[in-house]
Design an enzyme around this catalytic site. Sequence first.
Site, PDB file in Angstrom:
ATOM      1  N   ASP A  57      -2.664  -1.582  -0.941  1.00  0.00           N
ATOM      2  CA  ASP A  57      -2.059  -2.735  -1.608  1.00  0.00           C
ATOM      3  C   ASP A  57      -1.326  -3.529  -0.522  1.00  0.00           C
ATOM      4  O   ASP A  57      -1.060  -3.005   0.559  1.00  0.00           O
ATOM      5  CB  ASP A  57      -1.086  -2.231  -2.682  1.00  0.00           C
ATOM      6  N   ASP A 110       2.406   0.996  -4.303  1.00  0.00           N
ATOM      7  CA  ASP A 110       3.801   1.296  -4.632  1.00  0.00           C
ATOM      8  C   ASP A 110       4.217   0.799  -6.005  1.00  0.00           C
ATOM      9  O   ASP A 110       5.323   1.084  -6.455  1.00  0.00           O
ATOM     10  CB  ASP A 110       4.738   0.687  -3.578  1.00  0.00           C
ATOM     11  N   ASP A 163      -0.390  -0.185  -9.667  1.00  0.00           N
ATOM     12  CA  ASP A 163      -1.246   0.588  -8.764  1.00  0.00           C
ATOM     13  C   ASP A 163      -1.567   1.969  -9.322  1.00  0.00           C
ATOM     14  O   ASP A 163      -2.439   2.669  -8.783  1.00  0.00           O
ATOM     15  CB  ASP A 163      -0.570   0.760  -7.393  1.00  0.00           C
TER      16      ASP A 163
END
Length: 619
Positions: free
Chosen positions: A318, A511, A515
């Site tokens: 990410d 995080d 996700d």
Amino acid sequence: MSQKMNRQLVKIIISLLLVVISLLLKLNSELYNNISFVIAYIIIGYDIFLKAFRNIFKGKVFDENFLMTVATIGAFCIGEFPEAVAVMLFYQVGELFQNYAVDKSRKSVASLMDIRPDYANVYRKDEIERVDPDGVNIGEIILVKPGEKIPLDGVVVEGESMLNTQALTGESVPRKVSINDEVLSGCINGDGILKIKVNKEFGESTVSKILDLVENASNRKSKSENFISKFAKYYTPVVVIVAVLLAIIPPLVIKETLFSEWLYRALSFLVVSCPCALVISIPLSFFGGIGAASKMGILIKGSNYLEALASTEIVVCDKTGTLTEGVFKVQKIDAIGYSDNDLLKYAAYAESFSNHPISLSLKHAYNKEIDEKLVSKTQEISGKGVKALVNGKIVLVGNEKLMKEYDIKFKKSGYAGTIVYVAINDEFAGTILIADKIKEDSYKAVKLFKINNVEKIVMLTGDRENISKYVANELNLDEYHAELLPQDKVAWVEKLMTQKTSKGKLIFVGDGINDAPVLALSDIGVAMGGLGSDAAIEAADVVIMTDEPSKIANSVQISKKTMRIVRQNIVFAIAVKIAILILSAFGFASMWAAVFADVGVSVLAIINALRILRIKKQF
């Protein structure tokens, strides 16, 4: 050294002295000699005999205790008293090495357990009560004195101090906290007194979750450990049957051969057949790997995940909060006709009455008290920006549309991020770049991934195309995909999963709450635990406590070294076993040689496994 190991060492020394005295003095009476050997055997081997006896009733017949008991009692039966004692003596020496190794490995992980707080000082009825952390409620105020552990997660409401976060993050540099800063349980307070408002119950706190992760890590076995368990389950009964056949068949078939000679060979065969080196060193290697990772602030939830990390081929990250800091700040100021400080001042004053994220970023960067008397006639222009009179000057702060609406001739910026255009008294005064900053550690992470032979590094993000492209190019990533919704990330991970080999693994690093689905879908999910969401940490297989992406590469490095040690021990132990088994069967290896081989292989395998505890970060 533990009390158990001390007792074990005393038994070894006493038995060894009795054996040495018997061998050196060579007492006239053989009976006295034999009695001395029997006493030495009882001292050194009674616990092994008891374990074998108890395990028979538990259904664990063919274990190492059974093998050692049968072999040594058999040696007594054929009159080999010294060898019977020596076999048990050397076996116990090997056990002592094993216990020392396990103890050393446990201590490396147990150091993490020191983060568990013993008490919490809570304000109740204008008094401070010392209570168990379990008894503190959300919203209560706790007092943490210098040198004390922070017992629960919360927010500082009074005081400032330096926190020692090494137990959680593996980093030795203290972290400064003050009012409104979030603090995590398990950190040690430095020199200041802190009042903290609790925002999580103890069971949900960081320290509680870390302890749970480490304590349960050994429950998830790797393929290598499962292989060894199955190997020992079938291997041990087979060698016992072979030993029995070796003792019985040759004397019946081969003429002029003694039964005692073949019984001795069978007993030697039994001694060396014990798979101690494999059964001990393989789990110890994984336990050591998990311990070494925890000391770096990397929590691996099981040895199966530690093993899988060694086969990493694709790393998917990410962007916000993982590769970047996740905080939007003023990154660059290009002023025309004014100083950078003056341009920022005019922009901050013009935006002073707004709570928009861009306004907050400008005010945070200015970082000075704003005199509201100098600001008047503030006008917010929807979707474009603001107009205000600042100290007698008309100030426009906004995007390109605002400049065009007021016919301001401006220079378009090519930076990736949010561009704030500023005009003063109808003249273009410059631009301010507000963007999420790339973590310095991200550059190191990419280099480390390449060193550890990761074939592809991919970034998936919901951010805009131009910003995503800039981050991907800056970090030299292999691939990126921008403006994605959570379901789009899932689709991309599914697609990338098809691009790896059958034995390769895909890591996803994130995080945020959004996700969690991809963390669960990937082969190995990694959560940035220091600032990450609870949902991400729960769904992940590995948690990075420092929010440093380079730690993911460190975990791959630890995994690769662990697997090298595991393979070395498997090949070495099996090769030596087979060689000595063959020599024992044909009478070329005595029981002494057999026990030296068995204990020697075990000790060498254990020492090799302990090397994992000394692993260091690559850079």
